[in-house]
Motif scaffolding. Structure first.
Motif, PDB file in Angstrom:
ATOM      1  N   GLN A  11       0.812  -1.213   0.000  1.00 46.32           N
ATOM      2  CA  GLN A  11       0.000   0.000   0.000  1.00 46.32           C
ATOM      3  C   GLN A  11       0.848   1.266   0.000  1.00 46.32           C
ATOM      4  OE1 GLN A  11      -3.134  -0.412   2.981  1.00 46.32           O
ATOM      5  NE2 GLN A  11      -4.240  -1.773   1.599  1.00 46.32           N
ATOM      6  N   ALA A  12       2.069   1.180   0.540  1.00 46.95           N
ATOM      7  CA  ALA A  12       2.964   2.337   0.510  1.00 46.95           C
ATOM      8  C   ALA A  12       3.482   2.615  -0.894  1.00 46.95           C
ATOM      9  CB  ALA A  12       4.130   2.119   1.460  1.00 46.95           C
ATOM     10  N   SER A  13       3.435   1.601  -1.764  1.00 44.02           N
ATOM     11  CA  SER A  13       3.973   1.751  -3.117  1.00 44.02           C
ATOM     12  C   SER A  13       2.926   2.219  -4.120  1.00 44.02           C
ATOM     13  CB  SER A  13       4.579   0.421  -3.585  1.00 44.02           C
ATOM     14  OG  SER A  13       3.582  -0.587  -3.691  1.00 44.02           O
ATOM     15  N   GLN A  14       1.704   2.526  -3.652  1.00 41.08           N
ATOM     16  CA  GLN A  14       0.648   2.968  -4.558  1.00 41.08           C
ATOM     17  C   GLN A  14       0.102   4.330  -4.142  1.00 41.08           C
ATOM     18  OE1 GLN A  14      -3.140   0.949  -4.413  1.00 41.08           O
ATOM     19  NE2 GLN A  14      -2.942   0.477  -2.233  1.00 41.08           N
ATOM     20  N   THR A  15      -0.652   4.929  -5.051  1.00 43.73           N
ATOM     21  CA  THR A  15      -1.340   6.182  -4.731  1.00 43.73           C
ATOM     22  C   THR A  15      -2.789   5.851  -4.362  1.00 43.73           C
ATOM     23  OG1 THR A  15      -1.925   6.528  -7.061  1.00 43.73           O
ATOM     24  CG2 THR A  15       0.147   7.488  -6.288  1.00 43.73           C
ATOM     25  N   THR A  16      -3.674   6.842  -4.417  1.00 39.33           N
ATOM     26  CA  THR A  16      -5.080   6.635  -4.091  1.00 39.33           C
ATOM     27  C   THR A  16      -5.927   6.611  -5.355  1.00 39.33           C
ATOM     28  OG1 THR A  16      -5.560   9.003  -3.909  1.00 39.33           O
ATOM     29  CG2 THR A  16      -4.736   7.883  -1.917  1.00 39.33           C
ATOM     30  N   THR A  17      -7.140   6.126  -5.224  1.00 39.74           N
ATOM     31  CA  THR A  17      -8.081   6.133  -6.346  1.00 39.74           C
ATOM     32  C   THR A  17      -8.306   7.558  -6.838  1.00 39.74           C
ATOM     33  OG1 THR A  17      -9.205   4.102  -5.659  1.00 39.74           O
ATOM     34  CG2 THR A  17     -10.484   5.651  -6.993  1.00 39.74           C
ATOM     35  N   GLU A  18      -8.491   8.492  -5.912  1.00 38.41           N
ATOM     36  CA  GLU A  18      -8.738   9.873  -6.321  1.00 38.41           C
ATOM     37  C   GLU A  18      -7.533  10.479  -7.020  1.00 38.41           C
ATOM     38  OE1 GLU A  18     -10.793  13.985  -4.761  1.00 38.41           O
ATOM     39  OE2 GLU A  18     -10.522  12.320  -3.360  1.00 38.41           O
ATOM     40  N   ALA A  19      -6.329  10.159  -6.548  1.00 43.40           N
ATOM     41  CA  ALA A  19      -5.126  10.685  -7.193  1.00 43.40           C
ATOM     42  C   ALA A  19      -5.011  10.187  -8.628  1.00 43.40           C
ATOM     43  CB  ALA A  19      -3.893  10.290  -6.385  1.00 43.40           C
ATOM     44  N   GLU A  20      -5.344   8.917  -8.849  1.00 44.38           N
ATOM     45  CA  GLU A  20      -5.300   8.370 -10.212  1.00 44.38           C
ATOM     46  C   GLU A  20      -6.373   9.001 -11.089  1.00 44.38           C
ATOM     47  OE1 GLU A  20      -3.014   6.538 -11.397  1.00 44.38           O
ATOM     48  OE2 GLU A  20      -1.999   5.810  -9.602  1.00 44.38           O
ATOM     49  N   TYR A  21      -7.547   9.218 -10.525  1.00 47.86           N
ATOM     50  CA  TYR A  21      -8.648   9.866 -11.245  1.00 47.86           C
ATOM     51  C   TYR A  21      -8.222  11.264 -11.707  1.00 47.86           C
ATOM     52  CZ  TYR A  21     -13.128  12.450 -11.574  1.00 47.86           C
ATOM     53  OH  TYR A  21     -14.178  13.250 -11.963  1.00 47.86           O
ATOM     54  N   LEU A  22      -7.611  12.023 -10.807  1.00 51.75           N
ATOM     55  CA  LEU A  22      -7.186  13.384 -11.140  1.00 51.75           C
ATOM     56  C   LEU A  22      -6.039  13.373 -12.145  1.00 51.75           C
ATOM     57  CD1 LEU A  22      -7.325  14.993  -7.579  1.00 51.75           C
ATOM     58  CD2 LEU A  22      -8.926  15.347  -9.467  1.00 51.75           C
ATOM     59  N   HIS A  24      -8.114  15.024 -20.597  1.00 52.59           N
ATOM     60  CA  HIS A  24      -8.777  16.324 -20.769  1.00 52.59           C
ATOM     61  C   HIS A  24     -10.271  16.275 -20.422  1.00 52.59           C
ATOM     62  CE1 HIS A  24      -5.032  17.547 -22.602  1.00 52.59           C
ATOM     63  NE2 HIS A  24      -5.158  16.592 -23.521  1.00 52.59           N
ATOM     64  N   TYR A  25     -10.568  15.664 -19.256  1.00 52.94           N
ATOM     65  CA  TYR A  25     -11.924  15.775 -18.744  1.00 52.94           C
ATOM     66  C   TYR A  25     -11.902  16.570 -17.451  1.00 52.94           C
ATOM     67  CZ  TYR A  25     -10.681  11.657 -15.816  1.00 52.94           C
ATOM     68  OH  TYR A  25     -10.078  10.773 -14.945  1.00 52.94           O
ATOM     69  N   GLU A  26     -13.032  17.199 -17.158  1.00 56.03           N
ATOM     70  CA  GLU A  26     -13.147  18.033 -15.962  1.00 56.03           C
ATOM     71  C   GLU A  26     -13.481  17.143 -14.765  1.00 56.03           C
ATOM     72  OE1 GLU A  26     -12.793  21.507 -13.893  1.00 56.03           O
ATOM     73  OE2 GLU A  26     -12.503  21.256 -16.069  1.00 56.03           O
ATOM     74  N   PRO A  27     -12.603  17.096 -13.759  1.00 57.19           N
ATOM     75  CA  PRO A  27     -12.895  16.254 -12.586  1.00 57.19           C
ATOM     76  C   PRO A  27     -14.162  16.727 -11.877  1.00 57.19           C
ATOM     77  CG  PRO A  27     -10.602  16.980 -12.585  1.00 57.19           C
ATOM     78  CD  PRO A  27     -11.303  17.774 -13.635  1.00 57.19           C
ATOM     79  N   GLU A  69     -22.993  11.436   2.360  1.00 55.43           N
ATOM     80  CA  GLU A  69     -23.204  11.715   3.781  1.00 55.43           C
ATOM     81  C   GLU A  69     -22.204  11.005   4.678  1.00 55.43           C
ATOM     82  OE1 GLU A  69     -27.196  10.976   4.994  1.00 55.43           O
ATOM     83  OE2 GLU A  69     -28.070  12.461   3.629  1.00 55.43           O
ATOM     84  N   SER A  70     -21.793   9.813   4.283  1.00 55.00           N
ATOM     85  CA  SER A  70     -20.839   9.038   5.087  1.00 55.00           C
ATOM     86  C   SER A  70     -19.411   9.547   4.952  1.00 55.00           C
ATOM     87  CB  SER A  70     -20.876   7.575   4.652  1.00 55.00           C
ATOM     88  OG  SER A  70     -20.377   7.442   3.326  1.00 55.00           O
ATOM     89  N   GLY A  71     -19.193  10.447   3.988  1.00 61.62           N
ATOM     90  CA  GLY A  71     -17.845  10.900   3.679  1.00 61.62           C
ATOM     91  C   GLY A  71     -17.235  10.200   2.484  1.00 61.62           C
ATOM     92  N   LEU A  72     -17.925   9.195   1.954  1.00 64.41           N
ATOM     93  CA  LEU A  72     -17.440   8.472   0.784  1.00 64.41           C
ATOM     94  C   LEU A  72     -17.365   9.413  -0.418  1.00 64.41           C
ATOM     95  CD1 LEU A  72     -16.707   5.695  -0.537  1.00 64.41           C
ATOM     96  CD2 LEU A  72     -19.152   5.457  -1.043  1.00 64.41           C
ATOM     97  N   ARG A  73     -16.252   9.366  -1.141  1.00 64.31           N
ATOM     98  CA  ARG A  73     -16.055  10.214  -2.310  1.00 64.31           C
ATOM     99  C   ARG A  73     -16.314   9.400  -3.574  1.00 64.31           C
ATOM    100  NH1 ARG A  73     -13.461  14.842  -0.646  1.00 64.31           N
ATOM    101  NH2 ARG A  73     -12.614  15.337  -2.699  1.00 64.31           N
ATOM    102  N   VAL A  74     -17.085   9.978  -4.490  1.00 64.90           N
ATOM    103  CA  VAL A  74     -17.406   9.302  -5.750  1.00 64.90           C
ATOM    104  C   VAL A  74     -17.023  10.215  -6.906  1.00 64.90           C
ATOM    105  CG1 VAL A  74     -19.230   7.901  -4.747  1.00 64.90           C
ATOM    106  CG2 VAL A  74     -19.799  10.118  -5.701  1.00 64.90           C
ATOM    107  N   HIS A  75     -16.434   9.614  -7.936  1.00 68.25           N
ATOM    108  CA  HIS A  75     -15.835  10.371  -9.032  1.00 68.25           C
ATOM    109  C   HIS A  75     -16.592  10.125 -10.334  1.00 68.25           C
ATOM    110  CE1 HIS A  75     -12.738  10.712  -6.030  1.00 68.25           C
ATOM    111  NE2 HIS A  75     -12.542   9.405  -6.050  1.00 68.25           N
ATOM    112  N   TRP A  76     -16.911  11.207 -11.017  1.00 72.19           N
ATOM    113  CA  TRP A  76     -17.705  11.131 -12.245  1.00 72.19           C
ATOM    114  C   TRP A  76     -16.820  11.212 -13.487  1.00 72.19           C
ATOM    115  CZ3 TRP A  76     -22.994  10.473 -12.578  1.00 72.19           C
ATOM    116  CH2 TRP A  76     -23.730  10.628 -11.388  1.00 72.19           C
ATOM    117  N   LEU A  77     -17.200  10.432 -14.483  1.00 74.93           N
ATOM    118  CA  LEU A  77     -16.696  10.555 -15.848  1.00 74.93           C
ATOM    119  C   LEU A  77     -17.910  10.822 -16.715  1.00 74.93           C
ATOM    120  CD1 LEU A  77     -14.388   7.401 -15.827  1.00 74.93           C
ATOM    121  CD2 LEU A  77     -13.601   9.757 -15.752  1.00 74.93           C
ATOM    122  N   GLY A  78     -18.004  12.008 -17.258  1.00 75.92           N
ATOM    123  CA  GLY A  78     -19.175  12.363 -18.047  1.00 75.92           C
ATOM    124  C   GLY A  78     -20.184  13.161 -17.246  1.00 75.92           C
TER     125      GLY A  78
END
Length: 361
Positions: A66-77, A84-87, A93-102
């Motif tokens: 896990q120290a050798s990887q980044t996060t899901t959000e970092a890869e998304y960004l 060339h998509y807008e993040p 409510e729980s604090g869970l972050r969800v990322h959109w494509l489109g």
């Protein structure tokens, strides 16, 4: 939730010889390839890289991994920069972050649950593959993809990831105004396992997971190399394709142990163990199901067995096995830099497009 494991100084230093061992495995496989008759990837590049991946995954600790990887959000960004998509990220409510494509207002939405043994974040390959899939499908219809950054094991353990998947699906329906019939749930590897856990929750509400209220069946489901059985060395494909895949038994054991923690195996987390009636009525919850697998992956025997079981309960389950390819090859090809559209991607794109046409999206 347990704290995420932090590598000790010794573990950090210990990564260096393990990296060199993995590199050595790459060169060894290049040199021995002409003299072996075992099942191996069809091209030299994959053969060598898979050997290095197997060597690395089999010999590291969870903290090192896990120290050798980044996060899901970092890869998304990161992928947003060169695709060339807008993040666009929502926080539930729980604090869970969800990322959109489109566009969020699209008619069809794919809820994608990423793989990685529940221990690893989504890769750039996931987001590249999903973005290109969305772009190609978007030529004929309005479609978006949403990817939750679910909590990785061992920081989060079963059934937390199922709770988060259920939360996202209910949020899409109740807060984003998505019709269930316009939602396709999909996932690769562990994400395929989690998608099936959602099926089980729809049929048999898990006592520790929020309810999902459907007024109609989900539009479909796509399971890519689903992890239906965590580890079973009795499956012949485990040894038959040990040299043609990048997944190893030791890595799978580590990942599943981290995911389960103190929990026991059940029909939600290991669906291949389910009884004959468990998935009865699934066709009333999910209209159509596509299962895609590699013909040379170590999980293929369990995937075949699970598909057979699912077909007994649902009349519209289709299995496509791509000959000669490894576990999760569609995403892995993107990680390895392949530009050509994989045959499996064409199959999945066509399958989704047919469902969109059928429903007049």
């Amino acid at each position: 939730m347990a704290p995420a494991p932090e590598p000790t100084t010794a573990e950090k230093l210990g990564l260096i010889p393990k990296i060199f061992f993995a590199i050595g495995s790459v060169f060894y496989h290049i040199l021995t390839r002409p003299f072996t008759s075992s099942a191996r990837p069809v091209d030299l590049f994959r053969d060598a890289l898979f050997a290095g991946m197997r060597a690395f995954l089999s010999n590291i600790s969870t903290a090192q991994e896990q120290a050798s990887q980044t996060t899901t959000e970092a890869e998304y960004l990161a992928v947003s920069q060169y695709k060339h998509y807008e993040p666009d990220t929502d926080v539930l409510e729980s604090g869970l972050r969800v990322h959109w494509l489109g566009a969020k207002l699209s008619r069809t939405t794919i809820l994608f649950l990423h793989g990685g043994g529940f221990n690893l974040a989504a890769t750039a390959g996931h987001f590249e593959w999903l973005w290109e899939l969305k772009q190609d499908l978007g030529q004929q219809s309005s479609i978006s993809v949403v990817v939750p950054s679910y909590t990785l094991a061992p920081k989060g353990q079963y059934p937390l990831q199922l709770q988060q998947a259920a939360e996202v699906l209910q949020w899409l329906i109740s807060k984003q105004g998505k019709s269930p019939g316009n939602i396709i749930i999909a996932g690769d590897s562990a994400g395929g396992n989690l998608s099936v856990a959602v099926f089980s929750h729809l049929l048999h509400p898990h006592p520790d997971v929020p309810e999902i209220k459907l007024r109609e069946p989900l539009g479909g489901a796509v399971l890519l190399s689903p992890w239906a059985r965590f580890v079973s060395e009795t499956d012949d494909s485990i040894t038959r394709y040990a040299s043609s895949d990048m997944v190893t038994v030791s890595a799978a054991k580590r990942w599943s142990a981290n995911y389960l923690g103190d929990a026991k195996l059940d029909f939600y987390n290991q669906p291949i163990d389910a009884d004959d009636q468990w998935f009865s009525g699934l066709d009333k919850k999910v209209k159509d199901i596509l299962i895609y697998a590699g013909g040379a992956e170590i999980l293929i025997d369990s995937i075949n067995a699970f598909t057979k079981m699912l077909k007994q309960a649902h009349p519209r389950v289709e299995l496509v096995v791509q000959p000669g390819v490894a576990h999760d090859d569609l995403v892995l090809d993107k990680v390895l830099g392949y530009k050509k559209k994989a045959e499996g991607t064409k199959v999945i794109e066509s399958w989704i497009a047919q469902r969109i046409d059928k429903l007049g999206y």
